[in-house]
Design a protein around this motif. Structure first.
Motif, mmCIF file in Angstrom:
data_model
loop_
_atom_site.group_PDB
_atom_site.id
_atom_site.type_symbol
_atom_site.label_atom_id
_atom_site.label_comp_id
_atom_site.label_asym_id
_atom_site.label_seq_id
_atom_site.Cartn_x
_atom_site.Cartn_y
_atom_site.Cartn_z
ATOM 1 N N UNK A 125 4.826 0.623 18.446
ATOM 2 C CA UNK A 125 4.254 -0.012 19.627
ATOM 3 C C UNK A 125 2.957 -0.756 19.309
ATOM 4 N N UNK A 126 2.612 -0.897 18.042
ATOM 5 C CA UNK A 126 1.478 -1.711 17.668
ATOM 6 C C UNK A 126 0.275 -0.994 17.085
ATOM 7 N N UNK A 127 0.246 0.340 17.119
ATOM 8 C CA UNK A 127 -0.890 1.066 16.540
ATOM 9 C C UNK A 127 -0.689 1.167 15.027
ATOM 10 N N UNK A 128 -1.685 0.780 14.235
ATOM 11 C CA UNK A 128 -1.525 0.859 12.781
ATOM 12 C C UNK A 128 -1.537 2.315 12.298
ATOM 13 N N UNK A 129 -0.559 2.665 11.451
ATOM 14 C CA UNK A 129 -0.450 4.015 10.909
ATOM 15 C C UNK A 129 -0.360 3.935 9.390
ATOM 16 N N UNK A 130 -1.209 4.711 8.713
ATOM 17 C CA UNK A 130 -1.157 4.840 7.256
ATOM 18 C C UNK A 130 -0.644 6.239 6.926
ATOM 19 N N UNK A 131 0.081 6.355 5.834
ATOM 20 C CA UNK A 131 0.596 7.647 5.383
ATOM 21 C C UNK A 131 -0.101 8.011 4.081
ATOM 22 N N UNK A 132 -1.094 8.904 4.189
ATOM 23 C CA UNK A 132 -1.873 9.328 3.027
ATOM 24 C C UNK A 132 -1.924 10.849 3.057
ATOM 25 N N UNK A 133 -1.207 11.526 2.156
ATOM 26 C CA UNK A 133 -1.164 12.995 2.186
ATOM 27 C C UNK A 133 -2.548 13.622 2.047
ATOM 28 N N UNK A 134 -2.721 14.752 2.719
ATOM 29 C CA UNK A 134 -3.989 15.485 2.676
ATOM 30 C C UNK A 134 -4.421 15.750 1.240
ATOM 31 N N UNK A 135 -3.477 16.089 0.369
ATOM 32 C CA UNK A 135 -3.815 16.368 -1.040
ATOM 33 C C UNK A 135 -4.566 15.201 -1.660
ATOM 34 N N UNK A 136 -4.123 13.987 -1.369
ATOM 35 C CA UNK A 136 -4.780 12.798 -1.929
ATOM 36 C C UNK A 136 -6.199 12.647 -1.386
ATOM 37 N N UNK A 137 -6.393 12.965 -0.122
ATOM 38 C CA UNK A 137 -7.722 12.853 0.483
ATOM 39 C C UNK A 137 -8.654 13.915 -0.093
ATOM 40 N N UNK A 138 -8.138 15.134 -0.276
ATOM 41 C CA UNK A 138 -8.965 16.218 -0.790
ATOM 42 C C UNK A 138 -9.310 16.054 -2.262
ATOM 43 N N UNK A 139 -8.416 15.426 -3.043
ATOM 44 C CA UNK A 139 -8.633 15.276 -4.486
ATOM 45 C C UNK A 139 -9.931 14.555 -4.807
ATOM 46 N N UNK B 201 -12.370 10.661 -3.612
ATOM 47 C CA UNK B 201 -12.472 9.485 -2.761
ATOM 48 C C UNK B 201 -11.526 8.372 -3.176
ATOM 49 N N UNK B 202 -10.682 8.627 -4.206
ATOM 50 C CA UNK B 202 -9.761 7.596 -4.702
ATOM 51 C C UNK B 202 -8.743 7.160 -3.652
ATOM 52 N N UNK B 203 -8.498 8.014 -2.643
ATOM 53 C CA UNK B 203 -7.524 7.636 -1.615
ATOM 54 C C UNK B 203 -7.944 6.353 -0.916
ATOM 55 N N UNK B 204 -9.236 6.060 -0.960
ATOM 56 C CA UNK B 204 -9.739 4.854 -0.320
ATOM 57 C C UNK B 204 -9.396 3.598 -1.121
ATOM 58 N N UNK B 205 -8.868 3.783 -2.340
ATOM 59 C CA UNK B 205 -8.418 2.666 -3.162
ATOM 60 C C UNK B 205 -6.914 2.435 -3.028
ATOM 61 N N UNK B 206 -6.243 3.251 -2.210
ATOM 62 C CA UNK B 206 -4.785 3.168 -2.093
ATOM 63 C C UNK B 206 -4.360 1.937 -1.293
ATOM 64 N N UNK B 207 -3.109 1.564 -1.482
ATOM 65 C CA UNK B 207 -2.535 0.432 -0.751
ATOM 66 C C UNK B 207 -2.510 0.712 0.756
ATOM 67 N N UNK B 208 -2.197 1.958 1.138
ATOM 68 C CA UNK B 208 -2.150 2.321 2.550
ATOM 69 C C UNK B 208 -3.532 2.180 3.187
ATOM 70 N N UNK B 209 -4.557 2.599 2.468
ATOM 71 C CA UNK B 209 -5.928 2.462 2.993
ATOM 72 C C UNK B 209 -6.247 0.983 3.189
ATOM 73 N N UNK B 210 -5.959 0.184 2.163
ATOM 74 C CA UNK B 210 -6.269 -1.248 2.230
ATOM 75 C C UNK B 210 -5.491 -1.940 3.343
ATOM 76 N N UNK B 211 -4.250 -1.518 3.573
ATOM 77 C CA UNK B 211 -3.386 -2.162 4.555
ATOM 78 C C UNK B 211 -3.771 -1.805 5.985
ATOM 79 N N UNK B 212 -4.120 -0.530 6.226
ATOM 80 C CA UNK B 212 -4.313 -0.056 7.595
ATOM 81 C C UNK B 212 -5.754 0.334 7.900
ATOM 82 N N UNK B 213 -6.333 1.187 7.073
ATOM 83 C CA UNK B 213 -7.620 1.800 7.399
ATOM 84 C C UNK B 213 -8.793 0.873 7.121
ATOM 85 N N UNK B 214 -8.817 0.260 5.965
ATOM 86 C CA UNK B 214 -9.934 -0.595 5.560
ATOM 87 C C UNK B 214 -10.334 -1.630 6.595
ATOM 88 N N UNK B 215 -9.380 -2.423 7.100
ATOM 89 C CA UNK B 215 -9.753 -3.439 8.090
ATOM 90 C C UNK B 215 -10.364 -2.846 9.366
#
Length: 150
Positions: free
Chosen positions: A65-79, A81-95
């Motif tokens: 319905x138009x809300x941007x959703x990224x799929x980033x597993x908790x493990x990646x976030x806890x490991x 700050x590299x999750x912020x370099x992921x494609x999902x972050x760049x596509x959805x969260x970064x902007x």
């Protein structure tokens, strides 16, 4: 536009080293879906195997319905700050972050997403990190209640 903090309630921190984060509730998420001009990104922190086995309507129905959703597993976030370099972050969260918006983390029931939001804000400096209170289960209940009242 930044979502008003009045829509959210504070949560207790899981650790004394993290800050209290806000909580996004289903009516506020639904309002965002109906009014996508509000700057909000959703991050589903469940493993893909759990997302794929979910019955009912996954939170990705918000994406339909138009809300941007990224799929980033908790493990990646806890490991790290590299999750912020992921494609999902760049596509959805970064902007959304760059626009001064909020990032709501979601899981099945709201526990893992709370941890992810606290790490994202406390360690990784993402202001406006929110926990989607009740997670996928609350979203499904909310949609069923709305259908029942129509």
């Amino acid at each position: 536009l930044r979502l008003s903090r009045r829509l959210f309630s504070p949560l207790s921190s899981l650790s004394p080293h993290t800050r209290t984060i806000g909580s996004l509730h289903t009516p506020a998420l639904h309002s965002h879906i109906l009014n996508p001009t509000l700057a909000l990104a959703l991050v589903d922190v469940r493993p893909m195997s759990e997302i794929m086995s979910t019955f009912g309507r996954p939170i990705s129905s918000a994406s339909d319905q138009g809300a941007p959703v990224a799929y980033i597993p908790l493990e990646d976030i806890l490991d790290s700050g590299d999750w912020m370099d992921s494609e999902e972050y760049a596509r959805v969260v970064g902007p959304v972050v760059e626009a001064g918006g909020d990032v709501a983390f979601v899981c099945r029931g709201g526990v893992r997403s709370r941890l992810a939001a606290e790490v994202a804000e406390g360690r990784d400096g993402i202001e406006g990190a929110l926990n989607f209170e009740g997670g996928q289960e609350a979203w499904e209940r909310y949609l069923k209640e709305r259908e029942g009242s129509n």
